[in-house]
Design an enzyme around this catalytic site. Sequence first.
Site, mmCIF file in Angstrom:
data_model
loop_
_atom_site.group_PDB
_atom_site.id
_atom_site.type_symbol
_atom_site.label_atom_id
_atom_site.label_comp_id
_atom_site.label_asym_id
_atom_site.label_seq_id
_atom_site.Cartn_x
_atom_site.Cartn_y
_atom_site.Cartn_z
ATOM 1 N N ASP A 67 0.813 -1.216 0.000
ATOM 2 C CA ASP A 67 0.000 0.000 0.000
ATOM 3 C C ASP A 67 0.850 1.272 0.000
ATOM 4 O O ASP A 67 2.050 1.240 0.240
ATOM 5 C CB ASP A 67 -0.964 0.003 1.201
ATOM 6 C CG ASP A 67 -0.330 -0.577 2.463
ATOM 7 O OD1 ASP A 67 0.901 -0.500 2.594
ATOM 8 O OD2 ASP A 67 -1.059 -1.113 3.302
ATOM 9 N N ASN A 132 -7.614 -3.130 14.186
ATOM 10 C CA ASN A 132 -8.991 -3.469 13.805
ATOM 11 C C ASN A 132 -9.035 -4.687 12.880
ATOM 12 O O ASN A 132 -10.068 -4.984 12.291
ATOM 13 C CB ASN A 132 -9.665 -2.266 13.132
ATOM 14 C CG ASN A 132 -8.954 -1.851 11.848
ATOM 15 O OD1 ASN A 132 -7.992 -2.490 11.429
ATOM 16 N ND2 ASN A 132 -9.420 -0.788 11.221
ATOM 17 N N HIS A 134 -7.259 -5.083 10.085
ATOM 18 C CA HIS A 134 -7.012 -4.855 8.649
ATOM 19 C C HIS A 134 -5.709 -5.527 8.207
ATOM 20 O O HIS A 134 -4.800 -5.734 9.007
ATOM 21 C CB HIS A 134 -7.041 -3.356 8.287
ATOM 22 C CG HIS A 134 -5.881 -2.543 8.721
ATOM 23 N ND1 HIS A 134 -5.956 -1.189 8.992
ATOM 24 C CD2 HIS A 134 -4.568 -2.853 8.924
ATOM 25 C CE1 HIS A 134 -4.787 -0.730 9.323
ATOM 26 N NE2 HIS A 134 -3.912 -1.712 9.296
ATOM 27 N N GLU A 139 -9.799 -2.328 5.231
ATOM 28 C CA GLU A 139 -10.430 -2.043 6.511
ATOM 29 C C GLU A 139 -11.687 -2.892 6.691
ATOM 30 O O GLU A 139 -12.240 -3.406 5.707
ATOM 31 C CB GLU A 139 -10.800 -0.550 6.565
ATOM 32 C CG GLU A 139 -9.627 0.399 6.357
ATOM 33 C CD GLU A 139 -8.690 0.483 7.570
ATOM 34 O OE1 GLU A 139 -8.707 -0.423 8.428
ATOM 35 O OE2 GLU A 139 -7.923 1.461 7.642
HETATM 36 C C1 F6R Z 1 1.317 -1.423 6.023
HETATM 37 C C2 F6R Z 1 0.155 -2.303 6.175
HETATM 38 C C3 F6R Z 1 -0.659 -2.297 7.431
HETATM 39 C C4 F6R Z 1 0.193 -2.527 8.673
HETATM 40 C C5 F6R Z 1 -0.671 -2.493 9.924
HETATM 41 C C6 F6R Z 1 0.149 -2.646 11.184
HETATM 42 O O1 F6R Z 1 1.928 -1.636 4.769
HETATM 43 O O2 F6R Z 1 -0.136 -3.003 5.264
HETATM 44 O O3 F6R Z 1 -1.647 -3.294 7.330
HETATM 45 O O4 F6R Z 1 0.831 -3.775 8.579
HETATM 46 O O5 F6R Z 1 -1.366 -1.266 9.965
HETATM 47 O O6 F6R Z 1 0.972 -1.527 11.333
HETATM 48 P P1 F6R Z 1 2.077 -1.492 12.482
HETATM 49 O O7 F6R Z 1 3.071 -2.545 12.184
HETATM 50 O O8 F6R Z 1 2.671 -0.109 12.382
HETATM 51 O O9 F6R Z 1 1.354 -1.731 13.767
#
Ligand code: F6R
Length: 238
Positions: A67, A132, A134, A139
Amino acid sequence: MELHIYPDAQTACEAAATLLAAQLIARGDSVLGLATGSTQEPVYAALVRMYRAGLLDFSRARTFNLDEYIGIAEDSPLSYHAYMREHLFSKVNVRMENTCLPDGANDGGVAYDEAIRAAGGIDVQLLGIGRNGHIGFNEPADAFTCGTHAVTLAEDTVAANARFFARIEDVPRRAISMGIGSIMAARRVVLVATGENKAQALLGAVRGPVTPCLPASVLQLHPDCVILADREAAKLLV
Ligand code: F6R
């Protein structure tokens, strides 16, 4: 789903790096699906250490990231392009032309999925998990998404991302993300979850019903999904 629980985050992340390294050693021209976020920083640090020790060669590898924010320029230090340059790309011998992130300036979702297919598909997709549930920026929703697409970030995600921005108003509300279909098409998925604030999401992902309300739960249907968690993230599973 294969669940491995490690005593701490560092060990869980080193295990994730080892799985990626094993893929690259087995096939130098592997296609790696990469993630950003705090969880992955020790994963990339471990890969860089292995590279510096002469164990890894990224020169034929291709990478696709999950992303990118919409509205943040690629050269901004807050972009995921910058994150990848800082934590991995500038520190190993990957060829920049073989690295790919979704283009936050263009909704080129179809072209991105086509590029993944043209590269032969993703061999190993690294994932984190949001509080959450995701994965990527898919989401909680009423239905699973399919391909790479523009998304509106959930309030909880905006709040979690706020730590990187000076003001809450600066946190991007939109991103472009690989879809659930793009992620599920990877031949292997490696999800890393560390820290107590991921425990509820991980419980739902592993033991809950498969539902788009908790997108990571779809991984229960993936034929080769490995989850690497530290004790804190796995505390509701033991
Ligand atoms: C980022 C992504 C997100 C993160 C998730 C956890 O490329 O795909 O799904 O893996 O938001 O983020 P952290 O590791 O910062 O808690």
